[in-house]
Design an enzyme around this catalytic site. Sequence first.
Site, PDB file in Angstrom:
ATOM      1  N   PHE A  78     -54.137  47.593  12.436  1.00 31.63           N
ATOM      2  CA  PHE A  78     -53.299  47.853  13.907  1.00 31.63           C
ATOM      3  C   PHE A  78     -54.666  47.423  15.145  1.00 31.63           C
ATOM      4  O   PHE A  78     -54.018  46.786  15.954  1.00 31.63           O
ATOM      5  CB  PHE A  78     -52.777  49.099  14.128  1.00 31.63           C
ATOM      6  CG  PHE A  78     -51.873  49.177  13.643  1.00 31.63           C
ATOM      7  CD1 PHE A  78     -50.997  50.496  13.661  1.00 31.63           C
ATOM      8  CD2 PHE A  78     -50.810  48.091  13.282  1.00 31.63           C
ATOM      9  CE1 PHE A  78     -49.872  50.846  12.845  1.00 31.63           C
ATOM     10  CE2 PHE A  78     -49.602  48.325  12.754  1.00 31.63           C
ATOM     11  CZ  PHE A  78     -48.944  49.552  12.475  1.00 31.63           C
ATOM     12  N   GLY A 137     -52.515  44.385  15.167  1.00 31.50           N
ATOM     13  CA  GLY A 137     -51.128  44.807  15.865  1.00 31.50           C
ATOM     14  C   GLY A 137     -51.233  44.983  17.255  1.00 31.50           C
ATOM     15  O   GLY A 137     -50.065  44.531  17.792  1.00 31.50           O
ATOM     16  N   CYS A 138     -52.341  45.670  17.863  1.00 30.93           N
ATOM     17  CA  CYS A 138     -52.315  45.682  19.245  1.00 30.93           C
ATOM     18  C   CYS A 138     -52.249  44.274  20.086  1.00 30.93           C
ATOM     19  O   CYS A 138     -52.887  43.422  19.736  1.00 30.93           O
ATOM     20  CB  CYS A 138     -53.642  46.540  19.697  1.00 30.93           C
ATOM     21  SG  CYS A 138     -54.404  47.273  18.407  1.00 30.93           S
ATOM     22  N   GLY A 139     -51.301  44.272  20.911  1.00 29.06           N
ATOM     23  CA  GLY A 139     -51.076  43.081  21.723  1.00 29.06           C
ATOM     24  C   GLY A 139     -52.318  42.874  22.706  1.00 29.06           C
ATOM     25  O   GLY A 139     -53.469  42.922  22.169  1.00 29.06           O
ATOM     26  N   ALA A 168     -54.960  41.971  22.159  1.00 31.56           N
ATOM     27  CA  ALA A 168     -55.871  42.450  21.108  1.00 31.56           C
ATOM     28  C   ALA A 168     -55.279  42.119  19.618  1.00 31.56           C
ATOM     29  O   ALA A 168     -54.441  42.818  19.005  1.00 31.56           O
ATOM     30  CB  ALA A 168     -56.122  44.035  21.097  1.00 31.56           C
TER      31      ALA A 168
END
Lengths: 271, 271
Positions: free
Chosen positions: B100, B104-106, B109
């Site tokens: 993540f 995963g993190c937009g 990122a």
Amino acid sequence: MQSNVETVSVVRLEGGSSSVIEERLVREAPLTIILNDRELVTLLCSPTGARELAVGFLASEGLVAGQGDLKRVIVDDARGVVRIETYDDRSGTNEIFKRFISSGCGRGATFYSAADASAINKVTSRARFSSEQISGLFAEFQRRSELFRSTGGVHSAALCDAGEIVAFAEDIGRHNAVDKVFGRCLLESLALEDKMVLTSGRVSSEILLKVARRGIPVLASRSAPTDLGVRLARDLGVTLAGFVRGKRMNIYANEWRISNDSRRLGYPEDT
Amino acid sequence: MQSNVETVSVVRLEGGSSSVIEERLVREAPLTIILNDRELVTLLCSPTGARELAVGFLASEGLVAGQGDLKRVIVDDARGVVRIETYDDRSGTNEIFKRFISSGCGRGATFYSAADASAINKVTSRARFSSEQISGLFAEFQRRSELFRSTGGVHSAALCDAGEIVAFAEDIGRHNAVDKVFGRCLLESLALEDKMVLTSGRVSSEILLKVARRGIPVLASRSAPTDLGVRLARDLGVTLAGFVRGKRMNIYANEWRISNDSRRLGYPEDT
């Protein structure tokens, strides 16, 4: 020297005709931040301002508080890596990683609770601005946003005092643009309590919290805020202006800091 | 019933005059996803479509592959929680959390490497669309984007076949809107290899990878792509159209799937 744009050939269809045109695209590149020899995160961003972005990201995540925390910052533009060493290593625990999941990652992936907001001191700065100042600074902000005009694909952010823009950044990410501005502020130890932040992007809770945490009294956006952004601005004492277009703007919170006239105000405000 | 908008009183400044107006703001609310009794992530999103968002998020992160993986999905709108139980629990390791962080993190990122793209099969669907079909579907897409028109603060995404929109979602987050659409597709086991995705937002590498991973042949956006989005589209066999406005559009990759005329094409294409 890194560039934020790249030219590609594209097929333009229009009505029944087609042609090949050259178009300027905004670049997107991975930037890996290594904090005290540990790989922390890889951001996708516009390639310029890597140093400011890395430092601003760490500050937004609470991993550095000021310029004095930084032992060394080494930027490797070619490889897309920024290595940062700090005097006090707060990245050694899994807590940091858990924190990133809930709060660091944008995408909307963030965390807001009453506890989160109550950990932030209410912004008490007495700085004031006139609507004309804000309109004027926004006009300058738009002029500086060249990359947006040429590619339509980036966000801009800026820090201003009463008279002018003192830090400006562009990035494909709304959060990245704001973090680049704050990274520059941290690297140059700029005072923030008399300043205003301008952003091209929507004001969501995350951006509002970033601004409030730094004690900045005014946030002005070309776009709309969310309801949570407005609620936090009211709770945390931040003056929030949105839809700033020409001489018009909407004030969502703490309007006392904005006078609707042409006076040139600033900080401290003695009138 | 959750609503995506909330009305607040705001101060409108214009020239030298000021007035109080009612404005509709887009709502932003936390949504916590609990996967097999473990808190996975909290997203900030528009409140409607929580089920679709949670399922689509898990699918985008590789934690569920199809409707058959889902044992139970319980939505608690009041508390902003979706509990999901799967037959095969892939969330038990820290690997997921590390994933993540990097991917995963937009927020920008995310993670892109040659390995990442090479793990995705090239999209080979022979589906084709005409430029007129795309323009027509986009006109319908814009009509459906009511929340955007009323608040200016959200993104839309849709899945279409040759004739119509089969899934539509809005969200304050570009990624969330796309994940809601894919969540619905997964819940309804819709075939994807003959479809097209429409998005209001910029086409960055993350969106392109989401579409390519699902074998969807065409992605069309009202906005600009990034250079990395274009490169991935070319590498992964996805047809990418941008700046779709009225009868005009730019094709950045795999233009063979778009004929510049008014034929109604589809899948399979036998002409």
